[in-house]
Design an enzyme around this catalytic site. Structure first.
Site, mmCIF file in Angstrom:
data_model
loop_
_atom_site.group_PDB
_atom_site.id
_atom_site.type_symbol
_atom_site.label_atom_id
_atom_site.label_comp_id
_atom_site.label_asym_id
_atom_site.label_seq_id
_atom_site.Cartn_x
_atom_site.Cartn_y
_atom_site.Cartn_z
ATOM 1 N N CYS A 60 22.512 67.872 24.675
ATOM 2 C CA CYS A 60 23.091 68.756 25.872
ATOM 3 C C CYS A 60 22.297 70.243 25.539
ATOM 4 C CB CYS A 60 24.627 68.657 25.682
ATOM 5 S SG CYS A 60 25.440 69.982 26.800
ATOM 6 N N CYS A 63 25.415 72.795 25.286
ATOM 7 C CA CYS A 63 26.212 72.430 24.046
ATOM 8 C C CYS A 63 25.574 73.192 22.858
ATOM 9 C CB CYS A 63 26.385 71.041 23.761
ATOM 10 S SG CYS A 63 27.370 70.046 25.018
#
Length: 171
Positions: A60, A63
């Protein structure tokens, strides 16, 4: 020309260079398999402290981009009572990628790997207001009550810092 270069260097302006890599963790990075019960118990064990949990994954991009700020919050406020907890949502086979990322980030706090994403999803949704989107962060106050989640109220990095300071000052 020399004056300009010296002035730029003195001002901390460097063109075309990458920022310094994150500092490594003070000790070894450990990752525990997450179940709802283990994560809930870990948070309850921190009663009296402010707990900030980050649900993330190595695949991600957002993230990975926000994780250094999460680590910095820990460094800045751990001595005041902040406990940061990371929960990777990577697949079970990606243990080494998770550990490598956490080491590179200097994640010297409790780290979990939730490998059985669908098995206890209802408990995670209810308790952590987790709707499946990551990165997802939640904050618990010193009483152990969930007081903020990023799915309900997005805040900037600066806003998260202010929230953490407010929670720390309240107790």
């Amino acid at each position: 020309m020399r004056t300009w270069v010296l002035a730029a260097v003195a001002a901390g302006v460097v063109v075309g260079c990458n920022p310094a890599p994150p500092r490594p963790a003070a000790g070894p990075v450990e990752v525990t398999d997450a179940t709802f019960a283990t994560l809930d118990a870990a948070i309850k064990a921190q009663k009296g402290k402010v707990v900030l949990v980050d649900f993330w994954a190595t695949w991600c991009g957002p993230c990975r981009d926000s994780f250094p700020d999460f680590v910095e919050l820990h460094r800045r406020y751990a001595d005041r009572g902040l406990v940061c907890v990371s929960v990777s949502l990577d697949k079970a086979r990606d243990d080494m990628a998770v550990i490598g990322f956490l080491r590179d980030q200097g994640a010297a706090f409790p780290n979990y790997h939730w490998k059985k994403y669908n098995d206890e999803r209802a408990d995670f949704v209810k308790h952590f207001h987790f709707r499946g989107g990551i990165p997802h962060k939640v904050a618990f106050d010193r009483a152990g009550d969930l007081v903020w989640d990023s799915a309900s109220q997005h805040v900037s990095d600066r806003g998260l810092d202010e929230l953490v300071r407010r929670l720390l000052d309240a107790g």
